[in-house]
Motif scaffolding. Structure first.
Motif, short mmCIF file in Angstrom:
data_model
loop_
_atom_site.label_atom_id
_atom_site.label_comp_id
_atom_site.label_asym_id
_atom_site.label_seq_id
_atom_site.Cartn_x
_atom_site.Cartn_y
_atom_site.Cartn_z
N THR A 100 0.85 -1.20 0.00
CA THR A 100 0.00 0.00 0.00
C THR A 100 0.88 1.25 0.00
O THR A 100 2.10 1.17 0.20
N ALA A 101 0.21 2.36 -0.18
CA ALA A 101 0.93 3.63 -0.23
C ALA A 101 1.59 3.96 1.10
O ALA A 101 2.52 4.75 1.16
N ASP A 102 1.09 3.34 2.18
CA ASP A 102 1.64 3.64 3.50
C ASP A 102 2.89 2.82 3.82
O ASP A 102 3.57 3.10 4.81
N ASP A 103 3.16 1.82 3.02
CA ASP A 103 4.30 0.94 3.33
C ASP A 103 5.62 1.58 2.91
O ASP A 103 5.76 2.04 1.77
N ASP A 104 6.56 1.60 3.82
CA ASP A 104 7.90 2.10 3.48
C ASP A 104 8.78 0.97 2.96
O ASP A 104 9.59 1.17 2.06
N LEU A 105 8.64 -0.19 3.58
CA LEU A 105 9.47 -1.34 3.19
C LEU A 105 8.60 -2.60 3.16
O LEU A 105 7.58 -2.68 3.86
N LEU A 106 9.02 -3.57 2.37
CA LEU A 106 8.38 -4.88 2.40
C LEU A 106 9.46 -5.93 2.59
O LEU A 106 10.46 -5.95 1.85
N VAL A 107 9.23 -6.78 3.57
CA VAL A 107 10.23 -7.77 3.92
C VAL A 107 9.61 -9.17 3.87
O VAL A 107 8.52 -9.38 4.38
N SER A 108 10.31 -10.08 3.24
CA SER A 108 9.86 -11.48 3.19
C SER A 108 10.75 -12.33 4.07
O SER A 108 11.98 -12.24 4.00
N TYR A 109 10.10 -13.16 4.90
CA TYR A 109 10.84 -14.14 5.70
C TYR A 109 10.66 -15.49 5.02
O TYR A 109 9.56 -16.03 5.01
N LEU A 110 11.71 -15.99 4.45
CA LEU A 110 11.64 -17.29 3.79
C LEU A 110 12.18 -18.33 4.76
O LEU A 110 13.39 -18.39 5.03
N GLU A 111 11.26 -19.13 5.30
CA GLU A 111 11.67 -20.09 6.33
C GLU A 111 12.26 -21.36 5.71
O GLU A 111 11.85 -21.77 4.62
N GLY A 112 13.20 -21.94 6.42
CA GLY A 112 13.80 -23.16 5.90
C GLY A 112 14.81 -23.71 6.88
O GLY A 112 15.14 -23.08 7.89
N ASP A 113 15.29 -24.89 6.56
CA ASP A 113 16.33 -25.52 7.37
C ASP A 113 17.66 -25.29 6.66
O ASP A 113 17.93 -25.91 5.63
N PHE A 114 18.45 -24.43 7.22
CA PHE A 114 19.70 -24.04 6.54
C PHE A 114 20.93 -24.73 7.13
O PHE A 114 22.06 -24.37 6.80
N ARG A 115 20.69 -25.70 8.00
CA ARG A 115 21.83 -26.39 8.61
C ARG A 115 22.64 -27.11 7.53
O ARG A 115 22.06 -27.76 6.66
N GLY A 116 23.91 -26.95 7.58
CA GLY A 116 24.80 -27.62 6.62
C GLY A 116 24.89 -26.91 5.28
O GLY A 116 25.61 -27.37 4.39
N VAL A 117 24.17 -25.80 5.14
CA VAL A 117 24.20 -25.09 3.86
C VAL A 117 25.40 -24.15 3.85
O VAL A 117 25.53 -23.26 4.69
N SER A 118 26.28 -24.35 2.88
CA SER A 118 27.44 -23.46 2.79
C SER A 118 27.27 -22.43 1.68
O SER A 118 27.92 -21.39 1.66
N ARG A 119 26.41 -22.76 0.75
CA ARG A 119 26.14 -21.78 -0.31
C ARG A 119 24.67 -21.87 -0.70
O ARG A 119 24.13 -22.94 -0.95
N LEU A 120 24.04 -20.69 -0.74
CA LEU A 120 22.60 -20.64 -0.97
C LEU A 120 22.30 -19.69 -2.12
O LEU A 120 22.78 -18.55 -2.15
N ASP A 121 21.51 -20.16 -3.08
CA ASP A 121 21.09 -19.32 -4.20
C ASP A 121 19.57 -19.14 -4.15
O ASP A 121 18.85 -19.99 -3.60
N LEU A 122 19.12 -18.04 -4.76
CA LEU A 122 17.68 -17.77 -4.83
C LEU A 122 17.29 -17.64 -6.30
O LEU A 122 17.94 -16.91 -7.07
N VAL A 123 16.23 -18.37 -6.67
CA VAL A 123 15.72 -18.27 -8.04
C VAL A 123 14.34 -17.63 -7.98
O VAL A 123 13.47 -18.08 -7.22
N VAL A 124 14.16 -16.56 -8.74
CA VAL A 124 12.90 -15.81 -8.72
C VAL A 124 12.27 -15.89 -10.11
O VAL A 124 12.95 -15.72 -11.13
N GLN A 125 10.96 -16.13 -10.11
CA GLN A 125 10.25 -16.17 -11.38
C GLN A 125 8.89 -15.51 -11.21
O GLN A 125 8.14 -15.84 -10.28
N VAL A 126 8.55 -14.59 -12.09
CA VAL A 126 7.24 -13.94 -12.07
C VAL A 126 6.39 -14.56 -13.19
O VAL A 126 6.79 -14.53 -14.36
N GLU A 127 5.25 -15.13 -12.78
CA GLU A 127 4.38 -15.85 -13.73
C GLU A 127 5.23 -16.86 -14.52
O GLU A 127 5.97 -17.61 -13.91
N ASP A 128 5.13 -16.84 -15.83
CA ASP A 128 5.92 -17.78 -16.64
C ASP A 128 7.13 -17.11 -17.27
O ASP A 128 7.68 -17.60 -18.26
#
Lengths: 193, 191
Positions: A100-128
């Motif tokens: 909304t117009a009142d929001d200054d920031l938007l933050v996403s919390y992506l939950e997961g089990d990151f134990r043992g992860v030494s390198r993490l990548d994020l893949v983003v896709q909008v629609e197709d």
């Protein structure tokens, strides 16, 4: 001693950066501070660094770019009275979201089990649309979530759409899926410029 | 007949800090003005680093330079060559008192005047191209961008950032330095 107009023994940038952020002490700190009280050339480099810092603060406060953040970022935003819209999504989860117009920031919390992860990548896709891969995100293995502050200008320009995010742990030659997250985004009619 | 020719006194702007300090002790007002002009921004930089507040840094400049010039005039600064060391000691003593009164003001400013505050940090710096800075920030690697933001926006040191991002403090310092060097290069490439 002659007046220093250019520096014959300049402090390197790494030392000035460590100094500015309080990561020097003892004789190293004494040496740098005494030098800066005599040397305008090194002082000028430090001022330039501070100017960059001013800019980063302003832009981060405005959500001008996307970035992985931490609780201390959110504490600062809260102290500054910013309105932070938050979406917490478990691995495999889906959330309806908007801005909304009142929001200054938007933050996403992506939950997961990151134990043992030494390198993490994020893949983003909008629609197709095409997949956009972001490499090597900073994540603490003991953290229960990755916190991402989204780029507000891009979000405000986004039409209603489904956005998928996948977190991938790089293992050997392949990827392991840590979590997939679906955001059903409804464009705000009153999005700010 | 040999005539002794006295050397022309160096102008204040060409003299070293130590030479100016000596002249201040002798009551030379031009030397005093020049030394003040040099020391004020250096002390202010010290104040910004330790007090993180432009107004407090300005207060520190006043306090430190009043004390310094008073001591110079009174001949209490024993070695002119050690002027920087004397000023540093004075900065450290004075900053302790100012730090206490600064904290509350910072909180209020952060909450109610953040748009006003940053400009005062760099009153003598060239204006920054923010569009360019966004572009440069977006070119950094993800962890570099995170470290830069947490350093400047959240004002966290290497140890705290390391703890939050699962890195070592030494690694944070390396990433932070590399990122800022890249930002600097990127900003200057267009300047």
């Amino acid at each position: 001693m002659t007046r220093v107009t250019s520096c014959s023994d300049p402090l390197d940038l790494a030392t000035l950066v460590d100094y500015w952020f309080g990561d020097l002490d003892g004789p190293d700190l004494d040496r740098v501070e005494e030098h800066l009280l005599e040397c305008d050339a090194c002082g000028s480099v430090l001022r330039s660094l501070m100017a960059t810092g001013d800019g980063v603060r302003r832009l981060a406060r405005a959500g001008a770019f996307g970035v992985v953040v931490s609780p201390s970022f959110l504490q600062t935003a809260s102290r500054q009275g910013l309105r932070v819209r938050e979406y917490r999504v478990p691995a495999g989860g889906r959330v309806d979201c908007t801005l909304t117009a009142d929001d200054d920031l938007l933050v996403s919390y992506l939950e997961g089990d990151f134990r043992g992860v030494s390198r993490l990548d994020l893949v983003v896709q909008v629609e197709d649309g095409p997949e956009h891969r972001v490499f090597d995100l900073p994540i603490s293995p003991s953290s229960p979530e990755l916190i991402v502050a989204q780029a507000m200008p891009a979000l405000r320009a986004l039409p209603s759409a489904t956005m998928r995010m996948r977190l991938l742990a790089r293992e050997g030659e392949g990827d392991r899926l840590v979590g997939e997250y679906t955001f059903a985004h409804t464009a705000s009619a009153t999005g700010r410029e | 007949m040999l005539v002794a020719v006295a050397a022309e006194p160096e102008s204040a702007t060409e003299a070293s800090d130590a030479e100016l300090a000596g002249r201040v002790r002798g009551g030379d007002r031009a030397a005093e003005a020049e030394l003040f002009r040099r020391l004020a921004p250096r002390v202010r930089l010290y104040g910004l680093r330790h007090l993180r507040d432009p107004a407090a840094a300005d207060d520190l400049v006043q306090d430190v330079l009043l004390m310094t010039f008073d001591s110079l005039r009174a001949g209490k600064v024993r070695e002119d060559e050690r002027l920087a060391s004397y000023v540093l000691g004075t900065c450290r003593r004075m900053a302790i008192g100012l730090a206490r009164s600064t904290t509350r003001r910072q909180r209020l400013l952060e909450r109610f005047g953040p748009e006003l505050a940053p400009a005062a940090w760099t009153f003598d710096s060239p204006s920054l191209d923010l569009d360019r800075l966004v572009s440069c920030l977006e070119r950094l690697a993800e962890r570099e961008r995170s470290v830069v933001v947490l350093s400047f926006y959240a004002d966290r040191g290497a140890a705290e950032i390391a703890s939050e991002l699962g890195l070592s403090p030494a690694n944070v310092r390396v990433v932070r330095h590399r990122a800022l060097a890249r930002l600097r290069g990127c900003m200057e490439a267009r300047a």
